[in-house]
Motif scaffolding. Structure first.
Motif, PDB file in Angstrom:
ATOM      1  N   ASP A 125       0.828  -1.213   0.000  1.00  0.00           N
ATOM      2  CA  ASP A 125       0.000   0.000   0.000  1.00  0.00           C
ATOM      3  C   ASP A 125       0.854   1.251   0.000  1.00  0.00           C
ATOM      4  O   ASP A 125       0.370   2.358   0.211  1.00  0.00           O
ATOM      5  N   ASN A 126       2.128   1.053  -0.186  1.00  0.00           N
ATOM      6  CA  ASN A 126       3.041   2.192  -0.106  1.00  0.00           C
ATOM      7  C   ASN A 126       4.141   1.968  -1.146  1.00  0.00           C
ATOM      8  O   ASN A 126       5.317   1.879  -0.820  1.00  0.00           O
ATOM      9  N   GLU A 127       3.686   1.847  -2.395  1.00  0.00           N
ATOM     10  CA  GLU A 127       4.635   1.475  -3.449  1.00  0.00           C
ATOM     11  C   GLU A 127       5.368   2.700  -3.984  1.00  0.00           C
ATOM     12  O   GLU A 127       4.781   3.783  -4.070  1.00  0.00           O
ATOM     13  N   PRO A 128       6.645   2.550  -4.344  1.00  0.00           N
ATOM     14  CA  PRO A 128       7.343   3.679  -4.969  1.00  0.00           C
ATOM     15  C   PRO A 128       6.558   4.216  -6.168  1.00  0.00           C
ATOM     16  O   PRO A 128       5.879   3.456  -6.868  1.00  0.00           O
ATOM     17  N   ASP A 129       6.674   5.514  -6.395  1.00  0.00           N
ATOM     18  CA  ASP A 129       5.878   6.153  -7.460  1.00  0.00           C
ATOM     19  C   ASP A 129       6.593   6.053  -8.803  1.00  0.00           C
ATOM     20  O   ASP A 129       6.989   7.049  -9.395  1.00  0.00           O
ATOM     21  N   SER A 176      15.020  -7.539  -8.454  1.00  0.00           N
ATOM     22  CA  SER A 176      15.848  -6.401  -8.871  1.00  0.00           C
ATOM     23  C   SER A 176      15.270  -5.078  -8.381  1.00  0.00           C
ATOM     24  O   SER A 176      16.000  -4.116  -8.172  1.00  0.00           O
ATOM     25  N   TYR A 177      13.955  -5.024  -8.246  1.00  0.00           N
ATOM     26  CA  TYR A 177      13.293  -3.783  -7.829  1.00  0.00           C
ATOM     27  C   TYR A 177      13.234  -3.648  -6.296  1.00  0.00           C
ATOM     28  O   TYR A 177      12.621  -2.712  -5.775  1.00  0.00           O
ATOM     29  N   SER A 178      13.825  -4.618  -5.595  1.00  0.00           N
ATOM     30  CA  SER A 178      13.840  -4.593  -4.120  1.00  0.00           C
ATOM     31  C   SER A 178      12.443  -4.594  -3.511  1.00  0.00           C
ATOM     32  O   SER A 178      12.217  -4.029  -2.440  1.00  0.00           O
ATOM     33  N   ARG A 219      21.564   6.635  -8.529  1.00  0.00           N
ATOM     34  CA  ARG A 219      21.663   5.662  -7.438  1.00  0.00           C
ATOM     35  C   ARG A 219      21.296   6.344  -6.116  1.00  0.00           C
ATOM     36  O   ARG A 219      20.478   5.849  -5.342  1.00  0.00           O
ATOM     37  N   LYS A 220      21.901   7.529  -5.903  1.00  0.00           N
ATOM     38  CA  LYS A 220      21.649   8.276  -4.670  1.00  0.00           C
ATOM     39  C   LYS A 220      20.162   8.626  -4.556  1.00  0.00           C
ATOM     40  O   LYS A 220      19.525   8.444  -3.534  1.00  0.00           O
ATOM     41  N   LYS A 221      19.631   9.089  -5.666  1.00  0.00           N
ATOM     42  CA  LYS A 221      18.234   9.533  -5.692  1.00  0.00           C
ATOM     43  C   LYS A 221      17.281   8.366  -5.382  1.00  0.00           C
ATOM     44  O   LYS A 221      16.330   8.516  -4.611  1.00  0.00           O
ATOM     45  N   SER A 222      17.546   7.209  -5.986  1.00  0.00           N
ATOM     46  CA  SER A 222      16.600   6.107  -5.772  1.00  0.00           C
ATOM     47  C   SER A 222      16.689   5.603  -4.328  1.00  0.00           C
ATOM     48  O   SER A 222      15.678   5.249  -3.724  1.00  0.00           O
ATOM     49  N   ILE A 223      17.887   5.605  -3.757  1.00  0.00           N
ATOM     50  CA  ILE A 223      18.005   5.202  -2.344  1.00  0.00           C
ATOM     51  C   ILE A 223      17.240   6.192  -1.459  1.00  0.00           C
ATOM     52  O   ILE A 223      16.504   5.801  -0.553  1.00  0.00           O
ATOM     53  N   GLU A 224      17.360   7.476  -1.781  1.00  0.00           N
ATOM     54  CA  GLU A 224      16.622   8.489  -0.996  1.00  0.00           C
ATOM     55  C   GLU A 224      15.117   8.256  -1.086  1.00  0.00           C
ATOM     56  O   GLU A 224      14.391   8.371  -0.106  1.00  0.00           O
ATOM     57  N   ARG A 225      14.665   7.901  -2.288  1.00  0.00           N
ATOM     58  CA  ARG A 225      13.217   7.698  -2.463  1.00  0.00           C
ATOM     59  C   ARG A 225      12.734   6.505  -1.641  1.00  0.00           C
ATOM     60  O   ARG A 225      11.668   6.544  -1.033  1.00  0.00           O
ATOM     61  N   PHE A 226      13.540   5.428  -1.638  1.00  0.00           N
ATOM     62  CA  PHE A 226      13.162   4.263  -0.825  1.00  0.00           C
ATOM     63  C   PHE A 226      13.215   4.623   0.666  1.00  0.00           C
ATOM     64  O   PHE A 226      12.347   4.221   1.443  1.00  0.00           O
ATOM     65  N   GLU A 227      14.228   5.395   1.050  1.00  0.00           N
ATOM     66  CA  GLU A 227      14.351   5.782   2.466  1.00  0.00           C
ATOM     67  C   GLU A 227      13.139   6.583   2.910  1.00  0.00           C
ATOM     68  O   GLU A 227      12.611   6.403   4.001  1.00  0.00           O
ATOM     69  N   LEU A 250      10.171   6.346   1.754  1.00  0.00           N
ATOM     70  CA  LEU A 250       9.041   5.422   1.940  1.00  0.00           C
ATOM     71  C   LEU A 250       9.125   4.717   3.292  1.00  0.00           C
ATOM     72  O   LEU A 250       8.115   4.472   3.942  1.00  0.00           O
ATOM     73  N   GLU A 251      10.351   4.352   3.684  1.00  0.00           N
ATOM     74  CA  GLU A 251      10.541   3.669   4.968  1.00  0.00           C
ATOM     75  C   GLU A 251      10.057   4.561   6.108  1.00  0.00           C
ATOM     76  O   GLU A 251       9.513   4.097   7.094  1.00  0.00           O
ATOM     77  N   GLU A 252      10.270   5.887   5.952  1.00  0.00           N
ATOM     78  CA  GLU A 252       9.886   6.825   7.019  1.00  0.00           C
ATOM     79  C   GLU A 252       8.389   7.084   7.045  1.00  0.00           C
ATOM     80  O   GLU A 252       7.825   7.401   8.071  1.00  0.00           O
TER      81      GLU A 252
END
Ligand SMILES: Cc1cc2nc3c(=O)[nH]c(=O)nc-3n(C[C@H](O)[C@H](O)[C@H](O)COP(=O)(O)OP(=O)(O)OC[C@H]3O[C@@H](n4cnc5c(N)ncnc54)[C@H](O)[C@@H]3O)c2cc1C
Length: 301
Positions: free
Chosen positions: A123-127, A210-212, A288-296, A298-300
């Motif tokens: 319910d909280n998928e990356p955009d 691959s999409y984690s 790479r940096k940007k996608s990690i930030e986006r996942f982070e 979501l975690e928050e």
């Protein structure tokens, strides 16, 4: 007899390279040919340029060989080579198990075809960007024109043969996710159309890995570097030269980063970056940096 494409009402694409022998006879032939390779499977399988995996996946998919048949053929080979190192055979049999692993995942979690396997992203998928919203980067990826030679070689092998080496399947989907942020559903639908071995369970499993967002203990910060993957698994660039012919005369030291050649070097090897072969369409370190930030983020949430 397998009907021809024309008989089925299809037109074969002009530049398709037909590397397959379909049907039961083709399957049996492939098993026999692979017997020469299997002992070295362990050390060769990850190197795309060696082209040393079994290529039995389409036969397993269509049932022109059976999973039990190939498992027991491998078992018999072990018995016939008691004095040899047969760890390659064992590793190959373990790969067969991945196929069943993904079958049981699909059976038990059928929703994963449409949404992330991982509950926390359901319910909280990356955009992700759908391909219609991101035509330019979608086209670059599909056509093998991202400017990253190893990625482009994989995508062009697929287009030309309906197959892609496993290492490349991981590299190009890591790229479509972590570098391009493309929706995995579009990737799934494109691959389903293109792969001769298209198998929904292994494909969704592989893409979501691959999409984690799939069955993987390693979180979102696993990001494949498209350049070092090439350097590690295609050190001399043989695989790249085969599938990206405009780079065939680029010297080994520049084959993974042709954009680093100066104008004179580009002229010397007959490829002008930005004209004959694209500049990198994205900056990998930045993406790479940007996608990690986006996942982070979501975690928050
Ligand atoms: C993004 C992605 C998409 C994929 N899509 C498919 C697909 O549509 N169909 C498919 O059969 N495989 C798929 N795979 C798994 C794997 O890439 C292929 O099975 C393999 O490349 C086929 O080549 P081969 O027969 O030479 O394999 P070999 O290395 O010879 O392996 C032998 C057999 O083991 C099985 N196998 C090996 N690796 C895997 C794996 N990771 N998952 C499941 N089964 C495996 C296959 O049946 C394969 O034919 C995918 C992997 C990724 C990362």
């Amino acid at each position: 007899r397998v009907p021809s494409l024309e008989e089925l009402g299809f037109e074969a694409p002009d530049d398709f390279e037909w590397i397959w022998t379909p049907g039961r006879e083709g399957g049996k032939k492939r098993i026999e040919e692979f017997k020469d390779e299997i002992l070295n499977y362990d050390e060769n399988r990850d190197y795309a340029w060696k082209d040393s995996t079994s290529k039995l996946s389409p036969h397993l998919k269509f049932g022109t060989v059976s999973i039990r048949e190939v498992f027991w053929e491998a078992e018999r080979l072990k018995a016939r080579n008691p004095n040899d190192d047969t760890s390659g055979i064992k590793t190959w049999q373990e790969e067969l198990a991945w196929r069943d692993y993904y079958f049981q995942i699909l059976w038990n979690f059928p929703h994963s075809v449409h949404e992330p396997f991982m509950e926390k992203y359901r319910d909280n998928e990356p955009d992700w960007d759908r391909k219609e919203e991101a035509e330019e980067k979608w086209e670059a990826w599909v056509e093998g024109k991202t400017g990253y030679p190893f990625v482009d070689a994989g995508m062009r092998q697929l287009k030309k043969t309906g197959f892609m080496h496993n290492r490349l399947r991981m590299v190009v989907t890591s790229f479509s996710c972590k570098d391009l942020w493309l929706d995995w559903r579009d990737v799934h639908s494109y691959f389903s159309k293109m792969f001769v071995d298209a198998e929904i369970s292994a494909m969704v499993g592989g893409i979501q890995w691959s999409y984690s967002i799939g069955t993987d203990a390693q979180p979102y910060f696993r990001v494949f570097n498209p350049t070092t993957q090439g350097q590690d698994y295609d050190p001399k660039g043989d695989y790249i030269r085969k599938w990206v012919p405009e780079l065939k005369d680029v010297p080994d030291e520049h084959i993974h980063q042709p954009w680093k050649m100066n104008k004179l070097q580009q002229q010397d090897c007959g490829v002008i970056i930005g004209e004959d072969y694209p500049e990198p369409t994205v900056d990998h370190d930045e993406r790479r940096k940007k996608s990690i930030e986006r996942f982070e983020q979501l975690e928050e949430d």
